[in-house]
Scaffold this active site. Structure first.
Site, PDB file in Angstrom:
ATOM      1  N   LEU A   1       3.086   8.030   3.067  1.00  0.00           N
ATOM      2  CA  LEU A   1       2.938   6.608   3.412  1.00  0.00           C
ATOM      3  C   LEU A   1       1.606   6.307   4.092  1.00  0.00           C
ATOM      4  O   LEU A   1       1.311   5.141   4.360  1.00  0.00           O
ATOM      5  CB  LEU A   1       4.065   6.172   4.368  1.00  0.00           C
ATOM      6  CG  LEU A   1       5.385   5.701   3.739  1.00  0.00           C
ATOM      7  CD1 LEU A   1       6.074   6.821   2.989  1.00  0.00           C
ATOM      8  CD2 LEU A   1       6.315   5.160   4.821  1.00  0.00           C
TER       9      LEU A   1
ATOM     10  N   TYR B   1      -8.051  -1.038  -1.600  1.00  0.00           N
ATOM     11  CA  TYR B   1      -6.610  -0.762  -1.478  1.00  0.00           C
ATOM     12  C   TYR B   1      -5.976  -0.647  -2.863  1.00  0.00           C
ATOM     13  O   TYR B   1      -5.338   0.358  -3.185  1.00  0.00           O
ATOM     14  CB  TYR B   1      -5.967  -1.888  -0.675  1.00  0.00           C
ATOM     15  CG  TYR B   1      -4.484  -1.729  -0.391  1.00  0.00           C
ATOM     16  CD1 TYR B   1      -4.031  -0.790   0.535  1.00  0.00           C
ATOM     17  CD2 TYR B   1      -3.544  -2.537  -1.024  1.00  0.00           C
ATOM     18  CE1 TYR B   1      -2.669  -0.655   0.819  1.00  0.00           C
ATOM     19  CE2 TYR B   1      -2.185  -2.417  -0.750  1.00  0.00           C
ATOM     20  CZ  TYR B   1      -1.751  -1.482   0.177  1.00  0.00           C
ATOM     21  OH  TYR B   1      -0.409  -1.363   0.450  1.00  0.00           O
TER      22      TYR B   1
ATOM     23  N   LYS C   1      -4.798   2.864  -4.507  1.00  0.00           N
ATOM     24  CA  LYS C   1      -3.379   3.125  -4.805  1.00  0.00           C
ATOM     25  C   LYS C   1      -3.174   3.414  -6.297  1.00  0.00           C
ATOM     26  O   LYS C   1      -2.297   4.189  -6.663  1.00  0.00           O
ATOM     27  CB  LYS C   1      -2.531   1.921  -4.380  1.00  0.00           C
ATOM     28  CG  LYS C   1      -2.423   1.744  -2.868  1.00  0.00           C
ATOM     29  CD  LYS C   1      -1.411   2.712  -2.279  1.00  0.00           C
ATOM     30  CE  LYS C   1      -1.169   2.442  -0.804  1.00  0.00           C
ATOM     31  NZ  LYS C   1      -0.198   3.365  -0.213  1.00  0.00           N
TER      32      LYS C   1
HETATM   33  P1  NAD Z   1       1.218   0.506   8.610  1.00  0.00           P
HETATM   34  O1  NAD Z   1      -0.222   0.175   8.705  1.00  0.00           O
HETATM   35  O2  NAD Z   1       2.121   0.035   9.692  1.00  0.00           O
HETATM   36  O3  NAD Z   1       1.421   2.079   8.473  1.00  0.00           O
HETATM   37  C1  NAD Z   1       0.481   2.954   7.904  1.00  0.00           C
HETATM   38  C2  NAD Z   1       0.414   4.204   8.746  1.00  0.00           C
HETATM   39  O4  NAD Z   1      -0.509   5.121   8.167  1.00  0.00           O
HETATM   40  C3  NAD Z   1      -0.082   3.920  10.181  1.00  0.00           C
HETATM   41  O5  NAD Z   1       0.736   4.569  11.114  1.00  0.00           O
HETATM   42  C4  NAD Z   1      -1.500   4.503  10.180  1.00  0.00           C
HETATM   43  O6  NAD Z   1      -1.934   4.893  11.463  1.00  0.00           O
HETATM   44  C5  NAD Z   1      -1.355   5.638   9.207  1.00  0.00           C
HETATM   45  N1  NAD Z   1      -2.629   6.049   8.591  1.00  0.00           N
HETATM   46  C6  NAD Z   1      -3.578   5.243   8.039  1.00  0.00           C
HETATM   47  N2  NAD Z   1      -4.596   5.991   7.585  1.00  0.00           N
HETATM   48  C7  NAD Z   1      -4.274   7.297   7.857  1.00  0.00           C
HETATM   49  C8  NAD Z   1      -4.944   8.526   7.641  1.00  0.00           C
HETATM   50  N3  NAD Z   1      -6.152   8.599   7.053  1.00  0.00           N
HETATM   51  N4  NAD Z   1      -4.339   9.669   8.062  1.00  0.00           N
HETATM   52  C9  NAD Z   1      -3.121   9.638   8.676  1.00  0.00           C
HETATM   53  N5  NAD Z   1      -2.455   8.480   8.908  1.00  0.00           N
HETATM   54  C10 NAD Z   1      -3.032   7.330   8.502  1.00  0.00           C
HETATM   55  O7  NAD Z   1       1.713  -0.026   7.186  1.00  0.00           O
HETATM   56  P2  NAD Z   1       3.165  -0.022   6.525  1.00  0.00           P
HETATM   57  O8  NAD Z   1       3.516  -1.414   6.194  1.00  0.00           O
HETATM   58  O9  NAD Z   1       4.088   0.794   7.330  1.00  0.00           O
HETATM   59  O10 NAD Z   1       2.852   0.709   5.138  1.00  0.00           O
HETATM   60  C11 NAD Z   1       3.200   2.068   4.900  1.00  0.00           C
HETATM   61  C12 NAD Z   1       2.894   2.433   3.452  1.00  0.00           C
HETATM   62  O11 NAD Z   1       3.633   1.585   2.578  1.00  0.00           O
HETATM   63  C13 NAD Z   1       1.418   2.271   3.081  1.00  0.00           C
HETATM   64  O12 NAD Z   1       1.041   3.336   2.235  1.00  0.00           O
HETATM   65  C14 NAD Z   1       1.391   0.963   2.325  1.00  0.00           C
HETATM   66  O13 NAD Z   1       0.354   0.931   1.384  1.00  0.00           O
HETATM   67  C15 NAD Z   1       2.759   0.959   1.662  1.00  0.00           C
HETATM   68  N6  NAD Z   1       3.197  -0.424   1.360  1.00  0.00           N
HETATM   69  C16 NAD Z   1       3.654  -1.244   2.350  1.00  0.00           C
HETATM   70  C17 NAD Z   1       4.028  -2.538   2.046  1.00  0.00           C
HETATM   71  C18 NAD Z   1       4.570  -3.491   3.086  1.00  0.00           C
HETATM   72  O14 NAD Z   1       4.846  -4.643   2.741  1.00  0.00           O
HETATM   73  N7  NAD Z   1       4.804  -3.085   4.309  1.00  0.00           N
HETATM   74  C19 NAD Z   1       3.912  -2.999   0.728  1.00  0.00           C
HETATM   75  C20 NAD Z   1       3.414  -2.147  -0.237  1.00  0.00           C
HETATM   76  C21 NAD Z   1       3.070  -0.854   0.085  1.00  0.00           C
END
Ligand code: NAD
Ligand code: UDP
Length: 312
Positions: free
Chosen positions: A74, A146, A150
């Site tokens: 994630l 992004y 992805k």
């Molecule tokens: P978020 O920003 O709260 O969580 C992302 C986490 O990844 C954070 O804790 C951040 O510190 C960590 N991170 C970022 N870069 C990093 C790196 N290089 N090394 C280690 N950790 C790293 O976002 P979220 O909403 O919890 O999203 C989680 C995942 O789900 C992401 O991959 C996102 O693309 C995907 N996603 C989320 C949504 C949504 O609506 N929330 C929609 C589509 C996809």
């Protein structure tokens, strides 16, 4: 009895912390890896009391070695303001993070799930979006770091599967909201609720006719775990989202109504390449996972408003 050892990258983020919590509650041992770019210790502090939970500060662009049964990948900033802050780093996190985690999965024979996104469809000209739609993405636009990151990660996943027999799962997550979103996250649900609770203006970008389909976090986490545990030859990609679609203006009005706020709506410029519509076709998830979202927007918003009221 401990069931499985599971690695969750991005585990201190919004979705990751809910996933870690659910996996622990199901009796698994969980290792959470995060560099805290957008995640917070606060999200996982309650889990640290559990002896089967471990937190490691690490950046997924660097190789990482561990023995686990499953990996949920994630790690990646998800809010446009955060993923555009350092666009090159966002691409690296998606692509090098995928390479590092797939390499690990290959070496230790772990099953690995990729948190992909509805953004792979870009600004879609097919509506709603089925998994067979290839998307409409501007490769040099502000969202490309992004979206294309992805998309490349999906390519890596499918090829590690075909070439190296890595057991993969790909989910395409549509807009998800709920408790533990960061108040400064910048995404629309958290922005509107925080603005309403603080009595600040509600910022609608563009004319508010663009649409999104909002999924409550608990629904998504259920689908994610089902996908990890479904039959091995079902790799996805599979859409996970709530098919009920709203305009951004409708969302603003709902938040004002539910918070009883006196905030006024203000209109701001629409960011470039902002998708005009988005709604998941979840026929595949219904068929393969027997899954569909259960929590309607109003109920999910109430829980989220309760959370933000407690932290603001
Ligand atoms: P978020 O920003 O709260 O969580 C992302 C986490 O990844 C954070 O804790 C951040 O510190 C960590 N991170 C970022 N870069 C990093 C790196 N290089 N090394 C280690 N950790 C790293 O976002 P979220 O909403 O919890 O999203 C989680 C995942 O789900 C992401 O991959 C996102 O693309 C995907 N996603 C989320 C949504 C949504 O609506 N929330 C929609 C589509 C996809
Ligand atoms: N949006 C808005 N006001 C805000 C934040 C976002 O009107 O304060 C709009 C944004 O332009 C987009 C939609 O809400 O049309 C969803 O934005 P978000 O950043 O939550 O997610 P994404 O665009 O990645 O779906």
């Amino acid at each position: 009895m401990i069931k499985k050892k599971v690695l969750v990258t991005g585990g201190a983020g919004f979705l990751g912390s809910h996933l870690c919590e659910r996996l622990l509650n199901d009796g698994n041992e969980v290792v959470c890896l995060d560099n805290y770019f957008t995640g917070q210790k606060q999200n996982i502090v309650a889990l640290l009391k559990n002896p089967y939970f471990e937190m490691i500060r690490h950046d997924v662009t660097m190789p990482f070695f561990i023995e686990v049964d499953e990996i949920y990948n994630l790690a990646c900033p998800a809010s446009p303001i955060h993923y555009q802050y350092n666009a090159i780093k966002t691409v690296k996190t998606s692509v090098m993070g995928a390479i590092n985690m797939l390499g690990l999965a290959k070496r230790i024979k772990a099953k690995i799930l990729q948190a992909s996104t509805s953004e792979v469809y870009g600004d879609p000209d097919v509506h709603p979006q089925p998994e067979t739609y290839w998307g409409h993405v501007n490769p040099i636009g502000t969202r490309a770091c992004y979206d294309e990151g992805k998309r490349a990660a999906e390519t890596l996943f499918i090829n590690y599967h075909k070439q190296n027999n890595v057991r993969i799962k790909i989910i395409r997550i549509f807009n998800t909201y709920g408790p533990r979103m960061h108040p400064n996250d910048g995404r629309v649900v958290s922005n509107f609720i925080v603005q309403a609770l603080r009595g600040q203006d509600i910022t609608i970008y563009g004319d508010g006719t663009q649409t999104r389909s909002f999924q409550y976090v608990d629904d998504l986490i259920g689908g994610m775990i089902l996908m990890m545990n479904t039959r091995e030859d079902f790799t996805g990609p599979v859409n996970l989202g709530n098919p009920v679609e709203f305009t951004i203006r409708e969302l603003a009005e709902k938040v004002i109504q539910l918070t009883g706020s006196r905030s006024k709506i203000v209109w701001m410029p629409l960011p470039p390449d902002d998708p005009t519509q988005r709604q998941p076709d979840i026929t595949l998830a219904r068929k393969e996972l027997k899954w569909e979202p259960e929590i309607p927007l109003e109920e999910g918003l109430k829980k989220t408003i309760e959370y933000f009221t407690s932290i603001i």
